[in-house]
Design an enzyme around this catalytic site. Structure first.
Site, short mmCIF file in Angstrom:
data_model
loop_
_atom_site.label_atom_id
_atom_site.label_comp_id
_atom_site.label_asym_id
_atom_site.label_seq_id
_atom_site.Cartn_x
_atom_site.Cartn_y
_atom_site.Cartn_z
N ARG A 56 0.85 -1.21 0.00
CA ARG A 56 0.00 0.00 0.00
C ARG A 56 0.88 1.25 0.00
O ARG A 56 0.47 2.32 -0.44
CB ARG A 56 -0.97 0.00 1.19
CG ARG A 56 -1.76 1.30 1.32
CD ARG A 56 -3.10 1.12 2.03
NE ARG A 56 -3.00 0.35 3.26
CZ ARG A 56 -2.48 0.82 4.39
NH1 ARG A 56 -2.02 2.04 4.46
NH2 ARG A 56 -2.44 0.05 5.45
N TYR A 101 -14.25 17.29 -17.69
CA TYR A 101 -14.74 15.91 -17.66
C TYR A 101 -15.84 15.77 -16.60
O TYR A 101 -15.63 16.12 -15.44
CB TYR A 101 -13.56 14.97 -17.37
CG TYR A 101 -13.98 13.57 -17.01
CD1 TYR A 101 -14.65 12.77 -17.93
CD2 TYR A 101 -13.73 13.05 -15.75
CE1 TYR A 101 -15.05 11.49 -17.60
CE2 TYR A 101 -14.12 11.76 -15.41
CZ TYR A 101 -14.78 11.00 -16.34
OH TYR A 101 -15.19 9.73 -15.99
N ASP A 147 -5.07 18.65 -15.73
CA ASP A 147 -5.49 17.33 -16.20
C ASP A 147 -5.14 17.28 -17.69
O ASP A 147 -5.79 17.91 -18.52
CB ASP A 147 -7.00 17.13 -15.97
CG ASP A 147 -7.47 15.74 -16.38
OD1 ASP A 147 -6.81 15.11 -17.23
OD2 ASP A 147 -8.53 15.29 -15.87
N LYS A 190 -6.64 5.97 -20.01
CA LYS A 190 -6.85 6.40 -21.40
C LYS A 190 -5.56 6.18 -22.20
O LYS A 190 -5.16 5.05 -22.38
CB LYS A 190 -7.32 7.85 -21.40
CG LYS A 190 -8.43 8.17 -20.36
CD LYS A 190 -9.76 7.52 -20.67
CE LYS A 190 -10.76 7.62 -19.53
NZ LYS A 190 -11.03 8.98 -19.04
C1 LIG Z 1 -11.62 9.54 -17.91
C2 LIG Z 1 -11.13 10.83 -17.39
C3 LIG Z 1 -10.90 11.03 -16.03
C4 LIG Z 1 -11.22 9.95 -14.99
O1 LIG Z 1 -10.36 8.87 -15.09
P1 LIG Z 1 -10.78 7.36 -14.65
O2 LIG Z 1 -9.53 6.61 -14.92
O3 LIG Z 1 -11.93 6.98 -15.52
O4 LIG Z 1 -11.15 7.41 -13.22
C5 LIG Z 1 -10.39 12.24 -15.62
N1 LIG Z 1 -10.12 13.23 -16.50
C6 LIG Z 1 -10.34 13.08 -17.83
C7 LIG Z 1 -10.05 14.22 -18.76
C8 LIG Z 1 -10.86 11.89 -18.33
O5 LIG Z 1 -11.09 11.74 -19.64
#
Ligand SMILES: *Cc1c(COP(=O)(O)O)cnc(C)c1O
Length: 389
Positions: A56, A108, A182, A207
């Protein structure tokens, strides 16, 4: 192609070699998976390897993936989380009641809805700025004296707004706040927000970083050590939203082809965006690679070598037509998420609440690495089937 740190090979080299991996004991050129959750002590009760106590806290497999991502982002350190949302949550868990954060008004949806709920429960103040106008961050910062954090998502999902990261960083720093970007849609292939002044860069590694739609993961990279970073690390250690070893290993495997995947998909997206912008059945195309996009100039300054593989477009004929187009596609799959090697389309209006303002004729396209001509023919066929031409 992304810029290069003077003392580092190019990102594509770092990614392809999974860092500079070579196991001196076995000669293996592929990093191993270390599934052990616990690590032994010797007869003097000293840890056999002082870095490893309990999974962890940290584990060699995710430390390896973290190093690669930190290098790709030109950062000091990286922490992996169980998902992108777990990474976002870790940042917000460090804020206290009475703190103030500045958020884009369009980002998002999963992040927006969770952040708003969390801040409401914790009495954390939120100000919003129009996602495509970083200069408006100034006014938001003036509204409070205790701003901890400014948030940027560029390109934004799914409206594809571009935020000027260097300007946002300047404004945040003038007011003693930190900037978190982000950068999921931009990817390290095209952009290094830390070089533009951001303090933290965050990815849904689910992603593009993983790229194969088979791992949930989140990553945060810091430019240097600061109190917020230490608090985030403490949060992950204490609350335990860590990634598993197998997922970290798959992520590392996905990262090795990051540059070829994302470059190919981005080249394809540019062609598809240009094709769709000329299509009689298409009302508008949202893609920063098009010179007609309002954020094109800023995107050209802060993204190098491409504009990414995410785009949206609006079709003539409203919601019914958009849903029909999605349903008529043969190669492109209707599904949520993005960043995989397979092309996905999504009708975001069906997912997000009405009040969020996503046009009901908008389709978001996450372009994969199928042959561009096949994708264009598929889209053309689906659009024609709706218009009845
Ligand atoms: C999908 C996404 C997230 C969230 O990520 P998860 O891995 O699905 O929890 C955050 N920011 C953006 C821009 C995203 O496309």
């Amino acid at each position: 192609m992304s810029t290069q740190k003077p003392d580092q090979p190019h990102g594509s080299t770092i990614a392809a070699k999974a860092g500079h991996y070579l196991d001196v004991h076995t000669g293996a050129i592929v990093p191993e998976i270390q599934p052990s959750t616990t690590f032994a002590r010797d007869d003097r009760y000293q840890l056999i390897n002082a870095a490893n106590t309990y999974a962890r806290d940290q584990c060699p497999t995710f430390v390896h993936a973290e190093r690669v991502i930190a290098d790709l982002e030109h950062g000091e350190e990286c922490l992996l989380f169980a998902s992108g949302m777990a990474a976002i949550a870790a940042v917000f868990y460090t804020l206290k009641p009475g703190n103030h954060v500045v958020l884009p008004d369009s980002l998002y949806w999963g992040a927006k809805s969770w952040i708003h709920q969390h801040c409401q429960r914790q009495d954390i103040f939120i100000s919003e700025y129009p996602t495509d106008d970083a200069s408006a961050i100034e006014e938001a910062l003036r509204s409070h004296t205790q701003t901890q954090l400014v948030w940027v998502e560029s390109p934004s999902n799914p409206m594809m707004h571009i935020t000027d990261i260097a300007l946002a960083a300047d404004l945040a720093h003038q007011h003693g706040a930190l900037l978190c970007v982000d950068s999921t849609a931009a990817t390290p292939v095209f952009s290094q927000p830390l070089d533009l002044g951001a303090d933290l860069v965050l990815h849904s590694a689910t992603k593009y970083l993983n790229g194969h739609s088979d791992v949930l993961a989140g990553a945060i990279v810091t430019r240097d050590e600061h109190d917020l970073w230490n608090a985030i690390a403490q949060e992950r250690h204490g609350a335990g939203a860590v990634i598993g070893s197998f997922e970290a290993w798959l992520l590392l495997r996905g990262l090795r082809t990051l540059y070829v995947r994302v470059d190919a998909a981005s080249v394809s997206t540019q062609k598809i965006a240009e094709f769709l912008s000329r299509h009689p059945q298409v009302e508008s195309v949202l893609y920063p690679g098009l010179s007609s996009h309002p954020g094109h100039q800023i995107a050209s300054r802060q993204m190098h070598g491409g504009y990414g593989a995410l785009m949206s477009f609006c079709v003539h004929g409203g919601k019914a037509a958009a849903l029909k187009v999605a349903g008529a596609l043969q190669i492109v799959t209707s599904a949520t998420s993005l960043g995989g090697v397979e092309t996905l389309i999504e009708h975001r209006h069906s997912i997000e609440p009405e009040a969020n303002g996503i046009p009901d004729n908008l389709l978001r396209l996450s372009v994969g690495i199928e042959r561009t001509e096949d994708l264009i023919a598929d889209l053309d066929g689906a659009l024609k089937s709706v218009s009845g031409v």
